[in-house]
Design a protein around this motif. Sequence first.
Motif, PDB file in Angstrom:
ATOM      1  N   ARG A 207       0.828  -1.213   0.000  1.00 14.26           N
ATOM      2  CA  ARG A 207       0.000   0.000   0.000  1.00 14.26           C
ATOM      3  C   ARG A 207       0.857   1.255   0.000  1.00 14.26           C
ATOM      4  NH1 ARG A 207      -5.075  -1.537   4.072  1.00 14.26           N
ATOM      5  NH2 ARG A 207      -5.150  -3.760   3.517  1.00 14.26           N
ATOM      6  N   GLN A 208       2.133   1.086   0.301  1.00 15.50           N
ATOM      7  CA  GLN A 208       3.100   2.190   0.329  1.00 15.50           C
ATOM      8  C   GLN A 208       2.729   3.218   1.395  1.00 15.50           C
ATOM      9  OE1 GLN A 208       3.905   3.451  -3.886  1.00 15.50           O
ATOM     10  NE2 GLN A 208       2.667   1.621  -4.356  1.00 15.50           N
ATOM     11  N   GLU A 209       2.288   2.700   2.539  1.00 16.05           N
ATOM     12  CA  GLU A 209       1.930   3.558   3.660  1.00 16.05           C
ATOM     13  C   GLU A 209       2.893   3.325   4.815  1.00 16.05           C
ATOM     14  OE1 GLU A 209      -2.797   4.244   2.762  1.00 16.05           O
ATOM     15  OE2 GLU A 209      -2.244   2.884   4.397  1.00 16.05           O
ATOM     16  N   ALA A 210       3.091   4.366   5.624  1.00 20.74           N
ATOM     17  CA  ALA A 210       4.180   4.373   6.601  1.00 20.74           C
ATOM     18  C   ALA A 210       4.040   3.323   7.694  1.00 20.74           C
ATOM     19  CB  ALA A 210       4.272   5.765   7.237  1.00 20.74           C
ATOM     20  N   SER A 214       7.846  -2.933   5.534  1.00 19.78           N
ATOM     21  CA  SER A 214       8.407  -3.110   4.198  1.00 19.78           C
ATOM     22  C   SER A 214       9.921  -3.034   4.254  1.00 19.78           C
ATOM     23  CB  SER A 214       7.886  -2.016   3.246  1.00 19.78           C
ATOM     24  OG  SER A 214       6.504  -2.163   3.019  1.00 19.78           O
ATOM     25  N   PRO A 215      10.604  -3.599   3.266  1.00 25.28           N
ATOM     26  CA  PRO A 215      12.062  -3.494   3.236  1.00 25.28           C
ATOM     27  C   PRO A 215      12.518  -2.041   3.210  1.00 25.28           C
ATOM     28  CG  PRO A 215      11.309  -5.174   1.716  1.00 25.28           C
ATOM     29  CD  PRO A 215      10.085  -4.456   2.188  1.00 25.28           C
ATOM     30  N   GLU A 216      13.727  -1.812   3.669  1.00 24.07           N
ATOM     31  CA  GLU A 216      14.277  -0.461   3.753  1.00 24.07           C
ATOM     32  C   GLU A 216      14.305   0.210   2.381  1.00 24.07           C
ATOM     33  OE1 GLU A 216      18.356   1.810   5.295  1.00 24.07           O
ATOM     34  OE2 GLU A 216      18.132  -0.374   5.487  1.00 24.07           O
ATOM     35  N   GLY A 217      13.922   1.462   2.356  1.00 29.23           N
ATOM     36  CA  GLY A 217      13.973   2.238   1.135  1.00 29.23           C
ATOM     37  C   GLY A 217      12.731   2.180   0.271  1.00 29.23           C
ATOM     38  N   TYR A 218      11.742   1.366   0.654  1.00 28.68           N
ATOM     39  CA  TYR A 218      10.516   1.284  -0.140  1.00 28.68           C
ATOM     40  C   TYR A 218       9.731   2.600  -0.004  1.00 28.68           C
ATOM     41  CZ  TYR A 218      10.695  -3.637  -1.523  1.00 28.68           C
ATOM     42  OH  TYR A 218      11.026  -4.826  -2.118  1.00 28.68           O
ATOM     43  N   PRO A 219       9.043   3.013  -1.075  1.00 26.65           N
ATOM     44  CA  PRO A 219       8.266   4.260  -0.986  1.00 26.65           C
ATOM     45  C   PRO A 219       7.109   4.109  -0.023  1.00 26.65           C
ATOM     46  CG  PRO A 219       7.780   3.086  -3.034  1.00 26.65           C
ATOM     47  CD  PRO A 219       8.927   2.372  -2.399  1.00 26.65           C
ATOM     48  N   GLN A 220       6.967   5.083   0.874  1.00 28.03           N
ATOM     49  CA  GLN A 220       5.868   5.072   1.838  1.00 28.03           C
ATOM     50  C   GLN A 220       5.426   6.498   2.138  1.00 28.03           C
ATOM     51  OE1 GLN A 220       7.387   2.791   5.241  1.00 28.03           O
ATOM     52  NE2 GLN A 220       6.262   1.000   4.532  1.00 28.03           N
ATOM     53  N   THR A 221       4.133   6.682   2.297  1.00 29.42           N
ATOM     54  CA  THR A 221       3.558   7.954   2.690  1.00 29.42           C
ATOM     55  C   THR A 221       2.573   7.701   3.818  1.00 29.42           C
ATOM     56  OG1 THR A 221       1.789   7.755   1.039  1.00 29.42           O
ATOM     57  CG2 THR A 221       3.793   8.915   0.353  1.00 29.42           C
ATOM     58  N   PRO A 222       2.163   8.737   4.557  1.00 29.11           N
ATOM     59  CA  PRO A 222       1.194   8.533   5.634  1.00 29.11           C
ATOM     60  C   PRO A 222      -0.126   7.995   5.087  1.00 29.11           C
ATOM     61  CG  PRO A 222       2.265  10.668   5.851  1.00 29.11           C
ATOM     62  CD  PRO A 222       2.662  10.125   4.507  1.00 29.11           C
ATOM     63  N   PRO A 223      -0.800   7.149   5.873  1.00 25.96           N
ATOM     64  CA  PRO A 223      -2.112   6.665   5.434  1.00 25.96           C
ATOM     65  C   PRO A 223      -3.110   7.805   5.373  1.00 25.96           C
ATOM     66  CG  PRO A 223      -1.689   6.048   7.707  1.00 25.96           C
ATOM     67  CD  PRO A 223      -0.414   6.606   7.182  1.00 25.96           C
ATOM     68  N   TYR A 224      -4.150   7.609   4.635  1.00 22.50           N
ATOM     69  CA  TYR A 224      -5.212   8.587   4.416  1.00 22.50           C
ATOM     70  C   TYR A 224      -4.774   9.730   3.499  1.00 22.50           C
ATOM     71  CZ  TYR A 224      -8.062   6.628   8.232  1.00 22.50           C
ATOM     72  OH  TYR A 224      -8.811   5.816   9.025  1.00 22.50           O
ATOM     73  N   LYS A 225      -3.566  10.259   3.680  1.00 27.42           N
ATOM     74  CA  LYS A 225      -3.248  11.544   3.066  1.00 27.42           C
ATOM     75  C   LYS A 225      -3.046  11.483   1.561  1.00 27.42           C
ATOM     76  CE  LYS A 225      -1.578  13.430   7.384  1.00 27.42           C
ATOM     77  NZ  LYS A 225      -0.510  14.136   8.107  1.00 27.42           N
ATOM     78  N   TRP A 226      -2.871  10.289   1.003  1.00 27.79           N
ATOM     79  CA  TRP A 226      -2.806  10.200  -0.454  1.00 27.79           C
ATOM     80  C   TRP A 226      -4.175   9.859  -1.043  1.00 27.79           C
ATOM     81  CZ3 TRP A 226      -4.134   5.735  -3.088  1.00 27.79           C
ATOM     82  CH2 TRP A 226      -4.206   4.546  -2.335  1.00 27.79           C
ATOM     83  N   TRP A 227      -5.110   9.460  -0.193  1.00 28.00           N
ATOM     84  CA  TRP A 227      -6.433   9.074  -0.667  1.00 28.00           C
ATOM     85  C   TRP A 227      -7.145  10.290  -1.262  1.00 28.00           C
ATOM     86  CZ3 TRP A 227      -8.912   5.759   3.822  1.00 28.00           C
ATOM     87  CH2 TRP A 227      -8.007   4.766   4.210  1.00 28.00           C
ATOM     88  N   GLY A 236       1.154  14.158  -8.810  1.00 29.33           N
ATOM     89  CA  GLY A 236       1.935  15.076  -7.990  1.00 29.33           C
ATOM     90  C   GLY A 236       1.115  15.967  -7.083  1.00 29.33           C
ATOM     91  N   ALA A 237      -0.216  15.906  -7.149  1.00 24.85           N
ATOM     92  CA  ALA A 237      -1.060  16.782  -6.345  1.00 24.85           C
ATOM     93  C   ALA A 237      -1.427  16.117  -5.026  1.00 24.85           C
ATOM     94  CB  ALA A 237      -2.330  17.148  -7.105  1.00 24.85           C
ATOM     95  N   ALA A 238      -1.500  16.915  -3.963  1.00 22.62           N
ATOM     96  CA  ALA A 238      -1.897  16.411  -2.650  1.00 22.62           C
ATOM     97  C   ALA A 238      -3.412  16.468  -2.520  1.00 22.62           C
ATOM     98  CB  ALA A 238      -1.248  17.243  -1.556  1.00 22.62           C
ATOM     99  N   GLN A 245      -6.416  17.386   7.227  1.00 19.01           N
ATOM    100  CA  GLN A 245      -6.633  17.732   8.632  1.00 19.01           C
ATOM    101  C   GLN A 245      -7.543  16.722   9.319  1.00 19.01           C
ATOM    102  OE1 GLN A 245      -8.159  21.683   8.124  1.00 19.01           O
ATOM    103  NE2 GLN A 245      -6.138  22.645   8.255  1.00 19.01           N
ATOM    104  N   VAL A 246      -8.602  16.337   8.639  1.00 15.50           N
ATOM    105  CA  VAL A 246      -9.521  15.355   9.211  1.00 15.50           C
ATOM    106  C   VAL A 246      -8.838  14.011   9.382  1.00 15.50           C
ATOM    107  CG1 VAL A 246     -11.612  14.037   8.762  1.00 15.50           C
ATOM    108  CG2 VAL A 246     -11.583  16.501   8.373  1.00 15.50           C
ATOM    109  N   SER A 247      -8.017  13.632   8.419  1.00 11.62           N
ATOM    110  CA  SER A 247      -7.417  12.297   8.443  1.00 11.62           C
ATOM    111  C   SER A 247      -6.320  12.163   9.483  1.00 11.62           C
ATOM    112  CB  SER A 247      -6.848  11.960   7.068  1.00 11.62           C
ATOM    113  OG  SER A 247      -5.742  12.781   6.751  1.00 11.62           O
ATOM    114  N   ASP A 248      -5.765  13.276   9.988  1.00  5.07           N
ATOM    115  CA  ASP A 248      -4.734  13.182  11.015  1.00  5.07           C
ATOM    116  C   ASP A 248      -5.233  12.405  12.224  1.00  5.07           C
ATOM    117  OD1 ASP A 248      -2.740  14.491   9.663  1.00  5.07           O
ATOM    118  OD2 ASP A 248      -3.250  16.476  10.450  1.00  5.07           O
TER     119      ASP A 248
END
Length: 256
Positions: A207-210, A214-227, A236-238, A245-248
């Motif tokens: 899922r590439q979420e933090a 996952s093995p070291e160096g794999y791409p990961q972003t916080p959950p919810y925030k890419w949804w 490239g857009a957030a 703010q809600v997803s925090d």
Amino acid sequence: MTTSAGNGQNGATGMHTPPVVSPQEWQAAHERLLAMEKAHTRARDALAAQRRRMPWMAVEKAYVFEGPQGRASLAELFEGRSQLIAYRAFFEPGVFGWPEHACRGCSMVADQVAHLSHLNARDTTLAFLSRAPQDDIARLKQRMGWTMPWYTVLDDFDWDFGVGEWHGTNVFYRDGDRIFRTYFVNSRGDEQMGGTWNYLDITPLGRQEAWEDSPEGYPQTPPYKWWNWNDAYVAGAAPDRRWVQVSDAGEASFRK
């Protein structure tokens, strides 16, 4: 307290239903089951983590497919992304339902496919593959309301990757000009496919979420925030600031 209605046959149906209990007893039973469900979720996450550590197999052979725009290589099926999920669906002469329909089981899978924009946002492409000609595939997709890319197999691809006589899902990763097979599942293993999360959980990057292991160096972003909404993804857009703010507040739930 239990009632006699829950201790025997339920009317004329012949169903032997569970007991009917008080709200307190129901809540206690729910909490016991919830503990088992949480353990199942953690075990599922651990299994997905092992998939991300599955060794890769280099794809050395060149394969050719037919798509709506003509001939396409395996690399072109990725549509410029790093990950490809390829489902071999049975739609061809000799299959039950031909030529009006694809295999009933494969059609069930197709009916469950979620909006592809969410997979695409995680650098992942889903494609269906069959031996039916493109004209028949286009007609079937229009009739059934399916939108996933669907290619015609022209060579031994299906036989080489374990789906010559059965449905199955192969996963591939592309690194420049090199392509690797990373995972394969069939039979009851891929009957649950269709949802975004189930698809991402079989990919090499997950899922590439933090929160993921996952093995070291794999791409990961916080959950919810890419949804995002399926019509709002832009490369490239957030997501909208208000959604971030809600997803925090919900991010901690992934740790439970």
